[in-house]
Design a protein around this motif. Structure first.
Motif, mmCIF file in Angstrom:
data_model
loop_
_atom_site.group_PDB
_atom_site.id
_atom_site.type_symbol
_atom_site.label_atom_id
_atom_site.label_comp_id
_atom_site.label_asym_id
_atom_site.label_seq_id
_atom_site.Cartn_x
_atom_site.Cartn_y
_atom_site.Cartn_z
ATOM 1 N N PRO A 19 0.775 -0.929 -0.185
ATOM 2 C CA PRO A 19 -0.012 -0.108 0.011
ATOM 3 C C PRO A 19 0.767 1.290 0.190
ATOM 4 N N LEU A 20 0.154 2.175 -0.388
ATOM 5 C CA LEU A 20 0.903 3.589 -0.561
ATOM 6 C C LEU A 20 1.648 4.173 0.751
ATOM 7 N N PHE A 21 0.467 3.950 1.826
ATOM 8 C CA PHE A 21 1.329 4.257 3.229
ATOM 9 C C PHE A 21 0.918 2.814 3.975
ATOM 10 N N ARG A 22 2.036 2.721 4.827
ATOM 11 C CA ARG A 22 2.207 1.524 5.420
ATOM 12 C C ARG A 22 2.979 1.806 6.648
ATOM 13 N N CYS A 23 3.078 0.598 7.469
ATOM 14 C CA CYS A 23 3.875 0.830 8.679
ATOM 15 C C CYS A 23 5.326 -0.024 8.495
ATOM 16 N N PHE A 24 6.037 0.794 8.724
ATOM 17 C CA PHE A 24 7.634 0.583 8.077
ATOM 18 C C PHE A 24 8.415 -0.193 9.323
ATOM 19 N N HIS A 25 8.745 -1.501 9.191
ATOM 20 C CA HIS A 25 9.550 -2.222 10.205
ATOM 21 C C HIS A 25 10.821 -1.957 10.274
ATOM 22 N N LYS A 26 11.490 -1.813 11.307
ATOM 23 C CA LYS A 26 13.025 -1.769 11.270
ATOM 24 C C LYS A 26 13.550 -2.688 11.653
ATOM 25 N N ILE A 27 14.735 -2.917 10.806
ATOM 26 C CA ILE A 27 15.697 -3.928 10.889
ATOM 27 C C ILE A 27 17.187 -3.457 11.571
ATOM 28 N N ARG A 28 17.441 -4.069 12.671
ATOM 29 C CA ARG A 28 18.794 -3.588 13.194
ATOM 30 C C ARG A 28 19.848 -4.441 12.900
ATOM 31 N N ARG A 257 29.612 3.695 -6.572
ATOM 32 C CA ARG A 257 30.535 4.177 -7.781
ATOM 33 C C ARG A 257 31.663 5.154 -7.529
ATOM 34 N N LEU A 258 31.398 5.930 -6.518
ATOM 35 C CA LEU A 258 32.451 7.064 -6.170
ATOM 36 C C LEU A 258 33.334 6.539 -5.139
ATOM 37 N N GLY A 259 32.863 5.448 -4.295
ATOM 38 C CA GLY A 259 33.532 5.020 -3.021
ATOM 39 C C GLY A 259 33.074 5.970 -1.952
ATOM 40 N N PHE A 260 32.322 6.910 -2.177
ATOM 41 C CA PHE A 260 31.760 7.713 -0.884
ATOM 42 C C PHE A 260 31.129 7.138 0.270
ATOM 43 N N THR A 261 31.027 7.784 1.329
ATOM 44 C CA THR A 261 30.426 7.358 2.454
ATOM 45 C C THR A 261 28.986 8.245 2.669
ATOM 46 N N PHE A 262 28.110 7.747 3.438
ATOM 47 C CA PHE A 262 26.708 8.361 3.647
ATOM 48 C C PHE A 262 27.098 9.554 4.992
ATOM 49 N N SER A 263 26.285 10.606 4.881
ATOM 50 C CA SER A 263 26.299 11.282 6.235
ATOM 51 C C SER A 263 25.659 10.546 7.044
ATOM 52 N N ARG A 264 25.800 10.714 8.508
ATOM 53 C CA ARG A 264 25.092 9.777 9.539
ATOM 54 C C ARG A 264 23.690 9.748 9.408
ATOM 55 N N GLU A 265 22.947 11.011 9.089
ATOM 56 C CA GLU A 265 21.455 10.862 9.189
ATOM 57 C C GLU A 265 20.987 10.278 7.827
ATOM 58 N N THR A 266 21.548 10.493 6.469
ATOM 59 C CA THR A 266 21.413 9.765 5.308
ATOM 60 C C THR A 266 21.432 8.249 5.532
ATOM 61 N N ALA A 267 22.712 7.835 6.217
ATOM 62 C CA ALA A 267 22.810 6.335 6.109
ATOM 63 C C ALA A 267 21.541 5.639 7.419
ATOM 64 N N HIS A 268 21.268 6.363 8.299
ATOM 65 C CA HIS A 268 20.124 6.113 9.176
ATOM 66 C C HIS A 268 18.827 5.822 8.455
ATOM 67 N N PHE A 269 18.501 6.601 7.451
ATOM 68 C CA PHE A 269 17.134 6.553 6.772
ATOM 69 C C PHE A 269 17.442 5.650 5.563
ATOM 70 N N VAL A 270 18.386 5.640 4.995
ATOM 71 C CA VAL A 270 18.599 4.477 3.920
ATOM 72 C C VAL A 270 18.279 3.053 4.436
ATOM 73 N N LYS A 271 18.755 2.936 5.623
ATOM 74 C CA LYS A 271 18.656 1.699 6.401
ATOM 75 C C LYS A 271 17.042 1.643 6.872
ATOM 76 N N ASN A 272 16.397 2.285 7.499
ATOM 77 C CA ASN A 272 15.160 2.293 8.320
ATOM 78 C C ASN A 272 14.089 2.460 7.262
ATOM 79 N N LEU A 273 14.356 3.108 6.115
ATOM 80 C CA LEU A 273 13.376 3.382 5.282
ATOM 81 C C LEU A 273 13.359 2.404 3.981
#
Length: 528
Positions: A19-28, A257-273
């Motif tokens: 569904p377009l809106f859903r409850c997102f489960h976390k994976i630690r 591709r660039l060998g870059f890292t994520f900012s801390r906040e970006t990394a958090h939401f890549v994982k949790n969303l």
């Protein structure tokens, strides 16, 4: 491997049509002048405006100030950017619009890549012309897209994408969680450029380059993040990813591709969303996966997909292999799957991609080997038989002359045996049948959903994004082994790859490249 090492917090089931809106489960996780044309650059203009005043901060919907970076106008000479770095088809479009009096800029990732001295995968143009005026300027062009329309201009065999400032202005603020005022100290043109850059995904992609004035406009702090080798969203990553969930996969692709890292906040939401990506249709998912795997950064992409919990959603079969082999989220070691893609990456580049049938075929081949380890000689003869169009006896004769040691660190390779020709033929045919069966399973939702079933705390995904046409193409790559030497098939001679044909899916080029990847993996220069 004990599943506790992965620390899955729950077991969500990812359906194919969430569904377009859903409850997102976390994976630690535990672990040029007004009408100047572009050719070779002459003298660069002096940068009399190296830096502009600060932005007035915008406010979030909650009333908090959003600290936007100081914006800059930079001389492209300082970055060693030459117009010869811009592809000829792109220069034709830029010059065509400039001659008609429109302003034109390069924008996005191509500017980033020019700064980094990398070859851009493609060049994106933005112009003050309306899209219908772009169509009138070029005979072979059409407008595509409804929500975010762009113009495709055909120059020879190349498609150049052109967007319009007017289109982006109509979309400005749509869904943004920011109430933004006009930045202090900027003129109308600055504001138009700034507004467009604000709608982009990452700061390092929020750059605009005027190749005639030789100015790079950096309104989002992209240059600083390039220096820091950092990927971060322009607006809050939570908002950015929910606004466009494809940005999650683009983040992985850019970082890989660039060998870059994520900012801390970006990394958090890549994982949790991560589960947001299931809003994308299968065609888009396949396109995003191909961008990751077919342009020379497949190994790094797979590592990041695994690290941030996306592999078990997109490729559960390969995720199960990582778990079974005890490969942790932040593992720096390698394995045969990653080695295969590492060898493939060495043959590819952003301007020399492969057809998707190559990486799908490698996945199937590896899964078949993982399920039933084989004698290195069998694997070598199989890859040679694929290369020569199914002449198994010739493949065996060549394989038997190999005097290099195989990589003994791979559990997919069994201890060598002194097999007779008939036994070798039987083993090769069995491996070919196993690859075909694995391909079928990779397109079966039920089988895919069971890939991680041995790990109860892991998320479950039945996602299949390989279409029938691609499945059949991959089958053709390997069927010569079981059906015998193909009539009229001409074996490729030499090691040079025809990259144009490889990108189009030429059987000969796919087979040749596949054999090189497998052989270089099994018999590396420095075996362990």
């Amino acid at each position: 491997m004990a599943v506790s090492g992965l620390s899955f917090a729950c077991k969500p089931h990812f359906s194919l049509q969430p569904p377009l809106f859903r409850c997102f489960h976390k994976i630690r996780f535990g672990s040029v002048a007004a009408i100047e044309t572009l050719g070779e650059p002459d003298t660069f203009i002096k940068d009399n405006h190296s830096q502009s005043p600060d932005f007035s901060p915008g406010k979030t919907v909650s009333g908090e100030e959003s600290k936007l970076p100081q914006w800059k106008k930079l001389n492209s000479k300082d970055f060693g950017i030459s117009t010869s770095s811009i592809s000829k088809p792109t220069r034709k479009v830029l010059n065509g619009l400039k001659r008609k009096g429109y302003e034109v800029y390069l924008v996005g990732g191509c500017v980033r890549d020019l700064i980094l001295k990398r070859t851009p995968k493609d060049f994106d143009i933005i112009t003050t012309a309306e899209l219908r005026e772009v169509v009138r300027a070029f005979s072979r062009s059409e407008i595509i897209g409804k929500r975010f329309p762009i113009c495709h201009v055909h120059i020879g065999d190349t498609i150049v994408e052109v967007s319009s400032f007017s289109t982006s202005a109509r979309n400005f603020g749509r869904g943004l969680a920011y109430e933004l005022g006009k930045p202090a100290g900027c003129d109308k043109k600055d504001f138009v450029r700034w507004r467009n850059c604000l709608q982009r995904d990452f700061t390092i992609n929020g750059l605009m380059f005027d190749p005639y004035a030789r100015i790079i406009y950096d309104y989002m702090g992209g240059i600083e993040d390039i220096k820091k080798a950092k990927v971060q969203t322009i607006i809050s990553p939570s908002t950015s990813f929910q606004e466009d969930c494809a940005r999650i996969l683009r983040a992985i692709r850019v970082a890989a591709r660039l060998g870059f890292t994520f900012s801390r906040e970006t990394a958090h939401f890549v994982k949790n969303l991560s589960s947001l990506i299931l809003r994308l249709d299968k065609t888009r998912l396949l396109m995003e996966m191909n961008y990751m795997l077919a342009y020379g950064s497949a190994e790094a992409s797979l590592r990041l997909l695994w690290k941030f919990g996306l592999l078990e959603i997109l490729l559960p079969i390969q995720a199960a292999y990582f778990v079974q082999s005890g490969f942790r989220r932040r593992d720096k070691r390698s394995n045969m799957l990653l080695s295969l893609f590492s060898k493939m990456d060495r043959l590819l580049a952003p301007d020399r991609p492969c057809h998707s049938s190559l990486w799908v075929g490698i996945f199937a081949f590896h899964k078949a080997l993982s399920d039933k380890p084989r004698d290195p000689l069998v694997v070598a003869a199989f890859s040679l038989a694929v290369h020569n169009g199914g002449d198994i006896l010739e493949a065996i004769n060549i394989a038997k002359r190999i005097n290099k040691s195989h990589d003994s660190s791979f559990h997919e390779l069994s201890e060598p045996k002194n097999l007779e020709n008939q036994s070798l033929i039987d083993e090769i045919m069995d491996l070919a049948a196993s690859v075909k069966n694995t391909l079928f399973k990779m397109t079966d939702e039920h089988f895919v959903s069971q890939a991680m079933s041995a790990y109860p705390q892991a998320p479950v995904s039945d996602l299949v994004f390989i279409p029938l046409a691609l499945y059949l193409n991959v089958c053709k790559v390997f069927e010569c082994v079981t059906e015998g030497a193909e009539k009229g098939f001409v074996v490729k001679q030499g090691r040079r790859i025809d990259y144009e044909l490889l990108a189009l899916g030429s059987l000969r080029e796919i087979r040749h490249t596949f054999a090189r990847v497998v052989f270089d993996t099994v018999y590396p220069l420095n075996p362990t």
